[in-house]
Enzyme design. Structure first.
Site: not given
Length: 426
Positions: A106, A109, A267
């Site tokens: 993640s 991102k 997230s």
């Protein structure tokens, strides 16, 4: 730019304005009172500055910090690649294979957020319209990519519409597969993602409004069903919104700045994918956007703004894909830029705080980095990531990006948290 360095810059600008103003007034006054005589001007000794900015050369020992970080590279971190930068001087303090890409999870991102800010601006919003359908008594929701829709917004739309017999929803603004390469279909029921349709209530969560709870397999139809229940409609289906149809109701998403903050802190994969599609649609003359176009748009925007994406491979904008590969140097470069310059700086406010918020709430409980580390986490099987900024005890701000592959998640998280805490202790 660190807060202290920012103060120094602002003070310099203010000082220049004051000096210029005083000079202008002085010239005019001298011309008006040129014939008058006076005693020597009263003088006051210079005072010591109240605030002293972080000095670029003194007060830190980056060599000692690098040596300490070398000691923390243990087998628990598996294959570790990373980079740490002094955001005041721009010096690369520590690095380990920073240009070799690894699976980022993640931390992807960070790329998505940076590209969206550059392309769209923090004030950008998504507008979902409800228009009249071709058949009498029919309304069509023209989905716009808003996965942040709420029950309150549905009620407000219904109040403007009144009543309807049929509610359709047009999802044509997004195209391509509903699940992206490298995703597991089980992640929908696991709460990590939903089929990618451009209208969702609370990110398609079932029986809750936040968290990793099971998600719907029919998110767009759920939106249409919610509106149908409010306006008394009997029929719910997918359909096409006539191009020249009358708009009978509309609603707006939160600002991009708010949505990015929520996406980074929690997230949320669905939010990241929606933001990626938004970037793609904003570029060129696209009428619809696929997942592949969204990842391409993210990389193009970053490249156009001076970031090296040559070694990066993206299959999604969220990091859920096991096929993504990102270099720590790119992640760190983006975070360094956010710390040093105005455009991306608001992104840092959305990063979870160690021991305090988001995906870092339950970490750093007994570590010195608690409250001082702000970082995006990343977790997949055998992958752990941590990328963000930390204020050291010296007052210096550092950016960092750490990617661990082939490691036990629990052990790797502990090692990465110790790593960031060591920066805090410098």
């Amino acid at each position: 730019m660190s807060g202290k360095k920012l103060w120094w810059s602002v003070s310099a600008v203010i000082g220049a304005i004051v000096v210029a103003s005083v000079a202008t007034i002085g010239v005019a006054t001298q011309q008006h009172y040129a014939d008058l005589s006076h005693d020597p001007a009263f003088s006051v000794a210079d005072s010591a500055p109240v605030l002293i900015p972080a000095d670029a050369e003194n007060g830190v020992d980056n060599a000692a910090l690098a040596a300490r970080l070398d000691q923390l590279v243990t087998p628990d971190l598996g294959t570790l690649h990373g980079q740490v930068t002094d955001t005041v001087t721009g010096e690369t303090v520590w690095q380990l294979n920073p240009d070799a890409p690894l699976q980022p999870a993640s931390s992807t991102k960070i790329l998505t957020a940076a590209a969206a800010i550059h392309e769209l601006g923090l004030a950008d919003v998504l507008t979902t319209e409800v228009v009249t359908g071709e058949e009498p008594g029919t309304v069509v929701i023209r989905a716009a990519g808003d996965v942040w829709l709420s029950n309150e917004q549905i009620t407000e739309l219904a109040e403007d519409i009144g009543s309807a017999e049929n509610v359709l929803i047009d999802t044509s603004i997004w195209s391509g597969d509903l699940l992206l390469p490298g995703w597991d279909a089980l992640d929908v029921d696991g709460g990590y993602v939903a089929p990618l349709e451009p209208a969702m209530l609370y990110g398609a969560r079932i029986d809750d409004t936040e968290g990793d709870v099971p998600r719907s397999h029919t998110p767009a139809l759920d939106v249409a069903s919610a509106l149908a229940a409010e306006v008394g409609a009997d029929t719910v289906a997918e359909g096409v919104a006539p191009a020249d149809a009358e708009v009978v109701a509309s609603t707006e998403s939160p600002s991009l700045g708010a949505r990015i903050g929520q996406m980074l802190e929690t997230s949320d994969n669905v939010m990241a994918e929606a933001i990626g599609r938004e970037v793609a649609l904003h570029r060129g003359d696209l009428e619809t956007a696929s997942g592949a176009q969204a990842t391409q748009a993210t990389l193009e925007v970053l490249e156009e703004n001076g970031f090296d994406t040559s070694r990066v491979e993206l299959s999604d904008n969220s990091g859920l894909s096991t096929l993504n590969l990102i270099t720590p140097s790119l992640l760190d470069d983006i975070l360094h830029d956010a710390a040093a310059n105005d455009t991306l700086r608001p992104m840092l406010a959305g990063l979870p705080i160690a021991g305090g918020s988001g995906t870092l709430t339950d970490r750093y409980q007994d570590l010195s980095g608690r409250g001082w580390v702000r970082a995006k986490t990343g977790t997949l099987t055998s992958t752990s990531a941590l990328a963000g900024v930390v204020t050291a005890e010296s007052g210096r701000v550092y950016s960092f990006a750490l990617l661990s592959n082939g490691s036990n998640v629990t052990a790797a998280r502990a090692g990465l948290d110790q790593f960031a805490s060591a920066i805090r202790e410098s």
